[in-house]
Every structure is written in structure tokens, then in C-alpha cells.
Design an enzyme around this catalytic site. Structure first.
Site, mmCIF file in Angstrom:
data_model
loop_
_atom_site.group_PDB
_atom_site.id
_atom_site.type_symbol
_atom_site.label_atom_id
_atom_site.label_comp_id
_atom_site.label_asym_id
_atom_site.label_seq_id
_atom_site.Cartn_x
_atom_site.Cartn_y
_atom_site.Cartn_z
ATOM 1 N N GLY A 360 57.754 3.733 67.019
ATOM 2 C CA GLY A 360 58.342 2.857 68.019
ATOM 3 C C GLY A 360 58.067 3.371 69.407
ATOM 4 N N GLY A 363 58.958 7.058 69.655
ATOM 5 C CA GLY A 363 58.092 8.005 68.962
ATOM 6 C C GLY A 363 58.129 7.734 67.467
ATOM 7 N N VAL A 365 59.086 7.926 63.451
ATOM 8 C CA VAL A 365 60.319 8.039 62.676
ATOM 9 C C VAL A 365 59.954 8.506 61.273
ATOM 10 C CG1 VAL A 365 62.390 6.856 61.875
ATOM 11 C CG2 VAL A 365 61.299 6.135 63.999
ATOM 12 N N LYS A 379 64.164 10.482 64.242
ATOM 13 C CA LYS A 379 63.379 9.919 65.337
ATOM 14 C C LYS A 379 62.953 11.058 66.252
ATOM 15 C CE LYS A 379 64.676 6.090 67.286
ATOM 16 N NZ LYS A 379 65.469 5.038 67.961
ATOM 17 N N ASP A 476 68.752 -4.556 74.547
ATOM 18 C CA ASP A 476 67.508 -4.715 73.781
ATOM 19 C C ASP A 476 67.808 -5.176 72.360
ATOM 20 O OD1 ASP A 476 64.745 -4.728 73.619
ATOM 21 O OD2 ASP A 476 64.624 -2.677 72.880
#
Length: 669
Positions: A360, A363, A365, A379, A476
Site C-alpha cells: 500500500g 509500505g 504488509v 505493516k 480516507d
């Protein structure tokens, strides 16, 4: 000499003297952190008397271990007249060392464990921490003399066995040790050396809590041994432990019979050449002191100059300095435990590609399994991350303080060796968009399940907006940031862009608009204004996507050439709202429920933020069949473009992907 220089010198000398002692000590036996267990409780966290008793107990453990006492169990209660087990203030604690480790070696490990448990579990109702040579723990229940085989943990080495016969032999050897420890009247531990060949040996250790009976000890150790084939059977080195007992086997000798205090420094009156040694030490210390003074002076001078110029001191982000970067009002309040990097590396096979769940904006996962069997999603902030340290801090600050069944749970974090890692509970059913926009998987989302997901997301947002300790705007919300647990319950994730509001604050403005096209409210995308109504807009988009199984961005690129929102409005005005629904779901949906949800979705995506309902009203509308819904107005014009990153993320994700983060940064117009 300035006060700062004197302080720096004193600290440096203390550091040198400490390491002279520890060097001698750890050469013989150095404690190595293994794992910890922490059970939190809001009730006990808010019980100041219980927390005080925990601190007093840890202080007692530190003091008692220094006396070499064998009475290593205690109950502490601030209420001296009532120490029964039902008193909410009572805390029970214990400590123990591996049988071959005594004296100052045991005390050194216990002291380290006391410091570590206070950091790993600052608000725990019960906690335990294991090192390779000692263990300490506390609880609100009296476990003295009781057999506790759960929870249990296991650790393994990297070297694999040659064949299955090695496991059988190892189990037999450990069973012999169990027989020895349960046969000896005054011992609760045993070690053994086993010849496997002319050149190969194995070394084993078993131990029970000293307050267990022999039968209880045997039962505990046999229970641990039964777990070995499932957890550790393919490894040469393994250890299994529980609160009441533990065992370990290795091809390296990991135990010793050191029983005396650490060797003292040479006595000048008794050893030849002692005067030369003393002279050498004096010279060495003098040189070190001089270097320390010079270093401190240079540091002080440079720091003073840089601060006077308004410069920033750059620091490596360690657990302490990370917290220093966070404003005081956003401190962790001790709510978030740290997980050692070695544990995360072991659980993810050192961040192996085969363990990778997805990538993502934050970074990569990774899926992992902690020693206690807990499945996690780690993560890892990458150096090239589209999200930076601010978003990382944001996520830690908010999620550490937020607890709700419809929010993803953060288990801990790690800040070691320049790594920045967040450890979440693992969501086996991936993210909502993985199911919703997949031609095959979306068929498993019948209407009952879709409605349950809509209601769960609504409850999660209501908690953020009105019921949480903070008033949080997510900023978001989208299908890829809604994760699904093993029962398909929705959990809102990714708080990197979240912002806290004052209770009486209506909206705020930003010059840095960050989010995902198609989900951003028009006032946010166009003018940088955001509020709780911005999240309501995103929720409305998500509701319509869940109902129709179509992505807002994809819909614009289809033959309709307009957003899903405007096309839904067109069908609503024409009385044809059900035309877009997949024929597959017409067998499962309840028409009145679908129409109500479409109505609510349209209310949430109205152009004027003031016209949109709050999440408390949305939850009430979803939960009632008698509430009269107001007539919606035309939705905001929304192109709903999907970024290339999101599209690529969808293609690259795996079945168990935890998140597919997409960040789009635009300038307000």
C-alpha cells in the site's frame, strides 16, 4: 566546568563502570529476551489502586530477587484489612530463574525483566515476560499451586532436522528428563546431555514452578511435550513454555551450573602484576574521561549554536525519540505495547516474499504468527513510502486510543534498527474491495451480508465521530480500507490521514488535500474543507458501491460516462433504482431494505455538506423501519477517477491481502 559537562561525565563514568561489571556477568550468562504476554483491561487500567499495587509488586520482585529468597510468590493489596481473591485491588506476582542460574546472574535477569514488563505491558491486568534464564509475571488471580498450561508459546531455531526419527528421539530424551524431575523430591528442574552420535549431542532442560506438586509438574510438562510435533517437530532447537512450566532442547549447550556470584575484579594485594593492571585501568579511564569531556563540550557547543539559529536536531527514530516527535497531547498514554523486532522477523520469516500480503501507500504488509499463535498483519514503513513518518505517527496515535469492534485492532508497534512497523490483528478475509469488485467472489456477498457490512461500517464511523475519546475524521474511507474478519464483520482500517476535532469544531481547512478520487467530498476536493460530513460523503459512495457491486471510478469509465452517484440519482428520479443490481442478488435481497439503503446513500452524497445526515442519524435510519427519510437532492458532480496505483494494487493483491492503500494528492482549486 559547566553543569551539563559534569552531568555528562558522571553518566559516562557510570556507563563505563556498569559495563565493566556487566561484561564479567554476561560472559557467564546473559539473559536473552524471548517473549511476553499482556492482557489489558479498561477497568483495571482505570483502577489507580491496582496500578499502584502492580508497581509495588515489581519493586518487591526487584528487592526480593536480590536477597536470594526462595519465597518467590506474593500477593499485594493496598487494603490491608481485606486481601481476599475477590478484592479488585489485589495483585499476585511471582518470579523464577532457570534452575542452573542463581545468585547475581538470576538477579540481573530479574531486574531486566522488571524493567521490560513495565514497558511491554504498562496497563495490563495480568502480564508475563520470559527471558531464556528467568520469568516474572503478575495477575489479579491467585495462581499459586495451580496448573496453567494456557496460554502456551513456542520458539524454534533455524536448523531443520534430518528426518522424523530425530523428533522421536528428542521427545524420548525430554520424557526421560520429565521422569527425573518428577522423581527427585527436592527439585523442580532438570538438565541433561544426550549422545546422538560420536560427534553429535543434544542438551535438554525442563522446569516447573516450584509450588506445583510432582503430579502437577508431570501433567504440565507432558502437556507441553504433546505440543511439540505440531509446532516444532521439524526443528533441531525448540522450546515450549506455559505459565506453569517449560522445556527446551538444542544441539548447543545453553545451560551451565554457575551458582556463585560473578567473579570480582582482581585483588592488587593477591595477584602478581596487579599494579600494572591498575595503572593500565587508570590510564584507560583517564583517556575515556578526556574523550567524554571533549565530546560533551563539542555537543553542548554545537547544540547551543544550532538552537540559537533555530535549527532542528535530527535524531534517529527510536522508541523514545519517536515519542518525542509526538505532541504531548497526542501521547500514547501507555496504551500501545512494543513488540521486539526479532519476534516480528521470526513470525514473518524475516519479511519473506511468500509471507507478503500486499503493498500500500504505507509500505508492504506481511502475514505472521506470534509465538502464542496469534496471527498478525505487519505493516512495514518503506523508505520510498508515499506515506511518511507523519502518517505513520498519525496511525499509531489514533488507533492506539480507539477501541471498537468495527475498527481494526492494533496489537503493537516496533521501532528498532530504523524499522517502523505496525502490528495489527490479521484479517483472513482481506478487504471489502477484494470481494466486492471481483467477478467471482462478489457472488458470495448476498444481500444479508452486504447490509450487515453497511451497518457495521456505519457503527464504526459513529464511534469515530461521536463516541470515541477523540473526535476523529478518517478522511480516507473506501472499500480497500474496510477489512473483513473471519466472520465477515467489517473493520475500518488505515488511520494515516485521520484528524482529531474538538467537540465543538465544525470544520477545518487544509492546503494539502490527500485522499482517493471518487470518495472525496466536493468541498474537500475543491477547497480543502473537511469535517465529519466529509466522511459521511465517503460512506454514501461506499454504500452505493456495496449495493450495486460497482466501483465509482470504473463506472465513469463505462458506457454510462458519468459517476455512479449521478447515474443512481438518474435512476432514482425515474423510479428505476433496482435496475443496476446484479440479477444474481435479486434472489436474495429484500426490496424495501435495498431501496432504503439507496435512499440513505443518496442523502449522504448530497452536494451541500449541511444537507448530509450525521452518522448518528444514519445509524438510526438503518436500524428502523418506521423513520421517515427526507427527500435527497442531486449528488455532487464527481468524476471518480481511479488512480493507476489503486488499479495496480488490486491486480497485485493476494487472496488474504490486508489492505490496498491508494493515496492521491491534489492541490485545491
Amino acid at each position: 566546568m559547566s553543569q551539563m559537562n559534569m552531568t555528562c561525565t558522571a553518566r559516562f563514568l557510570s556507563f563505563i563502570l556498569l559495563h565493566i561489571f556487566l561484561f564479567t556477568l554476561t560472559n557467564a550468562q546473559s539473559p536473552y529476551y524471548r517473549l511476553n504476554f499482556c492482557q489489558n483491561s479498561t477497568e483495571k487500567t482505570n483502577n489507580t489502586s491496582y496500578r499502584s499495587n502492580v508497581r509495588n509488586l515489581l519493586l518487591w520482585i526487584n528487592t526480593d530477587s536480590a536477597t536470594g529468597s526462595v519465597s518467590n510468590h506474593i500477593a499485594i493489596n493496598s487494603n490491608k484489612t481485606n486481601s481476599n481473591d475477590n478484592d479488585g485491588d489485589v495483585v499476585y506476582g511471582f518470579y523464577d530463574c532457570r534452575g542452573d542460574v542463581t545468585g547475581s546472574f538470576c538477579q540481573f535477569c530479574i531486574n531486566a525483566a522488571v524493567r521490560a514488563i513495565a514497558q511491554c505491558c504498562p496497563n495490563g491486568v495480568s502480564a508475563m515476560i520470559w527471558y531464556d534464564i528467568c520469568v516474572i509475571g503478575y495477575s489479579d488471580h491467585n495462581t499459586s499451586g495451580k496448573i496453567s498450561v494456557t496460554p502456551s508459546w513456542n520458539l524454534t531455531g533455524t536448523k531443520n532436522t534430518k528426518d522424523s526419527t530425530e523428533l522421536e528421539k528428542a521427545v524420548d530424551d525430554m520424557r526421560n528428563l520429565i521422569g527425573r524431575v518428577t522423581a527427585e523430591a527436592n527439585s523442580n528442574w532438570a538438565v541433561g546431555e544426550f549422545d546422538w552420535s560420536d560427534t553429535e549431542k543434544r542438551y535438554g532442560w525442563v522446569q516447573c514452578n516450584s509450588d506445583l506438586t510432582k503430579d502437577g509438574c508431570r501433567y504440565c510438562l507432558e502437556t507441553m511435550l504433546d505440543k511439540v510435533p505440531q509446532c516444532c517437530g521439524t526443528k533441531v532447537k525448540w522450546a515450549v513454555v506455559s505459565p506453569s512450566c517449560g522445556m527446551e532442547i538444542d544441539d548447543n549447550k545453553f545451560y551451565n551450573f554457575q551458582t556463585e556470584s560473578p567473579p570480582s575484579l582482581p585483588n592488587p594485594g593477591k595477584q602478581d602484576g596487579a599494579s600494572n593492571t591498575k595503572t593500565l585501568i587508570i590510564i584507560l579511564v583517564s583517556v575515556l574521561v578526556a574523550v567524554a569531556l571533549l565530546s560533551c563540550s563539542v555537543y553542548y557547543y554545537r547544540r547551543k549554536n544550532r538552537l540559537n539559529k533555530g535549527g532542528l536536531l535530527l535524531r534517529t527514530i527510536t522508541p523514545k525519540s519517536f515519542r518525542d516527535h509526538v505532541p504531548r497531547e497526542d501521547s500514547f498514554n501507555g496504551d500501545l505495547p512494543t513488540i521486539p523486532l526479532t519476534v516480528i522477523q521470526q513470525s514473518t520469516d524475516n519479511f519473506s516474499e511468500s509471507f507478503k500480503l500486499g503493498e500500500g501507500g504505507f509500505g508492504p504488509v506481511y502475514k505472521g504468527t506470534l509465538p502464542d499463535g496469534t496471527e498478525i498483519a505487519a505493516k512495514r514503513l518503506s523508505e520510498t513510502s508515499g506515506q511518511g513518518l507523519e502518517e505513520f505517527k498519525n496511525e499509531v496515535i489514533f488507533i492506539a486510543k480507539l477501541q471498537h469492534r468495527n475498527l481494526v485492532k492494533l496489537l503493537g508497534c516496533c521501532f528498532e534498527e530504523n524499522e517502523k512497523i505496525l502490528v495489527y490483528e490479521y484479517m483472513p478475509n482481506s478487504s471489502l474491495n477484494f470481494h466486492l469488485f471481483n467477478e467471482e467472489k462478489h457472488k458470495h456477498l448476498d444481500w444479508k451480508l452486504r447490509l450487515s457490512i453497511i451497518k457495521g461500517i456505519a457503527r464504526g464511523l459513529l464511534y469515530l465521530h461521536e463516541d470515541s475519546p477523540l473526535r476523529v475524521i478518517h478522511r480516507d474511507l473506501k472499500a480497500s480500507n474496510v477489512l473483513l474478519d473471519d466472520e465477515m464483520n467489517p473493520k475500518i482500517s488505515d488511520f494515516g490521514l485521520a484528524r482529531a476535532f474538538e467537540k465543538d469544531q465544525c470544520h477545518t481547512k487544509t492546503k494539502r488535500v490527500i485522499g482517493t478520487y471518487g470518495y472525496m467530498a466536493p468541498e474537500y476536493a475543491m477547497a480543502g474543507l473537511f469535517s465529519v460530513k466529509s466522511d459521511v460523503f465517503s460512506f454514501g459512495v461506499l454504500v452505493l458501491e456495496i449495493i450495486y457491486g460497482k466501483r465509482n471510478g470504473d463506472f465513469f469509465l463505462s458506457e454510462h460516462m458519468q459517476s455512479l452517484l449521478l447515474y443512481t440519482w438518474k435512476l432514482w428520479c425515474e423510479g428505476k433504482s433496482l435496475e443496476l443490481i446484479d440479477p444474481f442478488h435479486k434472489k436474495t435481497y429484500v426490496e424495501s431494505e435495498v431501496m432504503k439503503c439507496i435512499h440513505i446513500g443518496l442523502l449522504c452524497v448530497q452536494e451541500d455538506a449541511a444537507d448530509r445526515p450525521t452518522m448518528s442519524i444514519v445509524v438510526r435510519m438503518l436500524g428502523s423501519d418506521t423513520v421517515d427519510l427526507p427527500k435527497p437532492t442531486q449528488p455532487a458532480y464527481s468524476i471518480g477517477r481511479k488512480s493507476k496505483n489503486e488499479d495496480q494494487s488490486s491486480k497485485n493483491s493476494k487472496d488474504n491481502s490486508v489492505d490496498e492503500e491508494t493515496l492521491t494528492i491534489v492541490s485545491p482549486r
